[in-house]
Design an enzyme around this catalytic site. Structure first.
Site, short mmCIF file in Angstrom:
data_model
loop_
_atom_site.label_atom_id
_atom_site.label_comp_id
_atom_site.label_asym_id
_atom_site.label_seq_id
_atom_site.Cartn_x
_atom_site.Cartn_y
_atom_site.Cartn_z
N GLU A 253 -2.68 11.94 0.94
CA GLU A 253 -3.13 11.17 -0.22
C GLU A 253 -4.19 10.20 0.31
O GLU A 253 -3.86 9.20 0.96
CB GLU A 253 -1.96 10.42 -0.85
CG GLU A 253 -0.81 11.32 -1.31
CD GLU A 253 -1.17 12.19 -2.50
OE1 GLU A 253 -2.18 11.89 -3.18
OE2 GLU A 253 -0.47 13.18 -2.75
N CYS A 287 -6.86 3.18 -4.17
CA CYS A 287 -7.59 4.43 -4.00
C CYS A 287 -8.10 4.99 -5.32
O CYS A 287 -9.12 5.68 -5.36
CB CYS A 287 -6.71 5.46 -3.30
SG CYS A 287 -5.12 5.76 -4.12
#
Length: 485
Positions: A253, A287
């Site tokens: 991720e 993110c």
């Protein structure tokens, strides 16, 4: 208990102990630079001890009735609820999160623990037909064994739990390495909660260390079969390479450079609210944050005026103050990197509609417009409170600009026509995208992950089962096979 004094230790095989390294990781409050804890790093030998303990404990855990396993997660959830006020203060102190951010992180952490309760019962086997007479094919879902988890500094409690809890619920053991800037929330506190919830010793081990001490030992070690990594694409590429060389699976991720697109029929006021939150939540250290806000040229002036006005209302400062919107970046090097990037971008021709100044590690918001088409900042991730406003002419140009980045994590489209938004969303090369909402979302049963440099694999729900279990085929010949010799 004082998390920063009582938990400043390694947690290996059910024991809290000092690391054996020759130097310490110093845990600082990023707002006032107060020293919170000093933790002697774990060595390569202690990483091995953690993995060996996990390997020993996992066999019995995998054989444990899943109804008994899920009781651990029920107790862990209750403990997080009971300790919510203490954990909130720890989030403020260790990573400079505002109270709003702490509430957001804790809400999601509890949701993922609730999902882990159910996940223990989710793996299902299958019986498949065979072209061979008398043969029965059984397909079992089994734990991979031991999972290595490497968590980041921005949402350390949530993102550690997001991998640790489901991996354990599915019958695995875990070795967790938190980021060195958040060793307590990302590691020791997670271990303490599961210890207090009755998780058997050895199933969860926490090693607080650094690659300067252990190199690639955490991912090269022969015991773990899966490495779950959340962090930058630069480090993620290295993790994937080492995993592949050692025949193990990686779930990555990674970063993002998300675009929030405002079409010509959007609700401007609502889009402004969504864009401001999507870029500036947790100082932009997310993110999924909307680095780029793309606005149809017909709305450019109205949107820009309203967006800039709202950004100017954001208060930067002490994260402990309930009225603060923007707290500190995680450390001085990150604060310096962000301010340097802004200076370079403005020097190269961009216009700063709002120019945030830095005070210590607190960097106030910056809004950039008029960026040259070849500006490097357009295609990279900015982990800080900086946003770029980019006009476009028509849907095709919006799609082209949104896709002009090596990343593909999240995004959003604002429009008065939902199906128009969906058609555009389908053209954006990203793992997740949201119509008439922000870019920052995570839900326990919806697959989460990115395309391109934003990652490999997915987590949450069924995707988590795929990540942390494997198939085993057992066939039974009820008759007699015929062999050619």
């Amino acid at each position: 208990m004082s998390y920063f004094t009582d938990l400043a230790l390694q947690y290996i095989d059910g024991e809290w102990r000092a690391g054996g390294g020759s130097w310490d990781i110093i845990d600082f409050n990023p707002y006032n630079e107060e020293k919170l804890a000093s933790i002697t790093v774990a060595t390569v030998d202690e990483v091995d001890q953690a993995y060996r303990a996990a390997e020993r404990a996992q066999r019995a855990w995998a054989d444990t009735n899943p109804y008994a396993r899920r009781a651990v997660f029920e107790r862990a959830l209750r403990l997080v609820e009971e300790r919510e006020a203490e954990i909130t203060e720890a989030i403020i102190a260790e990573l400079g999160g505002t109270r709003t951010k702490a509430g957001f992180e804790l809400h999601l952490a509890k949701e993922f623990l609730r999902e882990a309760v159910h996940l223990a019962l989710r793996p299902e086997g299958r019986i498949l037909p065979s072209p061979v007479d008398g043969k029965e094919n059984r397909l079992y879902r089994v734990p991979v064994g031991v999972v290595g988890v490497i968590s980041p500094f921005n949402f350390p409690f949530l993102l550690s739990i997001k991998s640790v809890a489901p991996a354990l619920a599915l019958g695995n053991a875990v070795v967790l390495k938190p980021h060195q800037n958040t060793p307590i929330l990302g590691g020791a506190l997670v271990a303490k909660i599961f210890e207090d919830a009755g998780l058997p010793a050895g199933l969860l081990n926490v090693v607080i260390t650094d690659i300067a001490e252990i190199g690639d030992a955490l991912i090269e070690h022969p015991v773990p079969k899966v490495i779950s990594f959340t962090g930058s694409d630069r480090v993620g590429r290295h993790v994937a390479t080492v995993c592949a060389a050692n025949f193990k699976r990686s779930v990555l991720e990674l970063g993002g450079n998300s675009a929030l697109i405002v079409l010509d029929d959007a609700d401007v006021d609502y889009a402004v609210d969504a864009a401001v939150f999507s870029r500036f939540v947790h100082q932009g250290q997310v993110c999924m944050a909307a680095n780029r806000v793309l606005v149809d040229r017909s709305l450019e002036q109205e949107f820009t005026e309203k967006f800039v006005a709202k950004v100017r209302t954001l208060k930067a400062g002490d994260p402990a103050d309930p009225s603060t919107h923007i707290g500190p970046l995680i450390n001085a090097s990150q604060a310096e990197a962000v301010t340097t990037l802004v200076d370079q971008t403005v020097d190269a021709g961009a216009t700063a509609l709002v120019r945030g100044t830095a005070e210590g590690n607190v960097v106030a918001p910056t809004v950039l417009a008029g960026l040259p088409a070849d500006s490097p900042v357009l295609t990279q991730e900015i982990f800080g409170p900086v946003v770029m406003l980019i006009p476009f002419d028509g849907e095709d140009e919006a799609v082209r600009i949104a896709n002009d980045t090596p990343y593909g994590l999240s995004g959003a489209v604002h429009t008065g026509d939902v199906e128009r938004g969906v058609r555009i969303a389908q053209r954006i090369h990203t793992g997740m995208i949201h119509i008439n909402d922000g870019t920052v979302h995570d839900e326990p049963i919806v697959p989460f992950g990115g395309e391109k440099h934003s990652g490999v694999g997915r987590l949450n729900g069924e995707a988590t089962i795929d990540a942390f279990t494997t198939y085993k085929w057992i066939s039974i010949q009820h008759g007699r096979s015929r062999f050619p010799f």
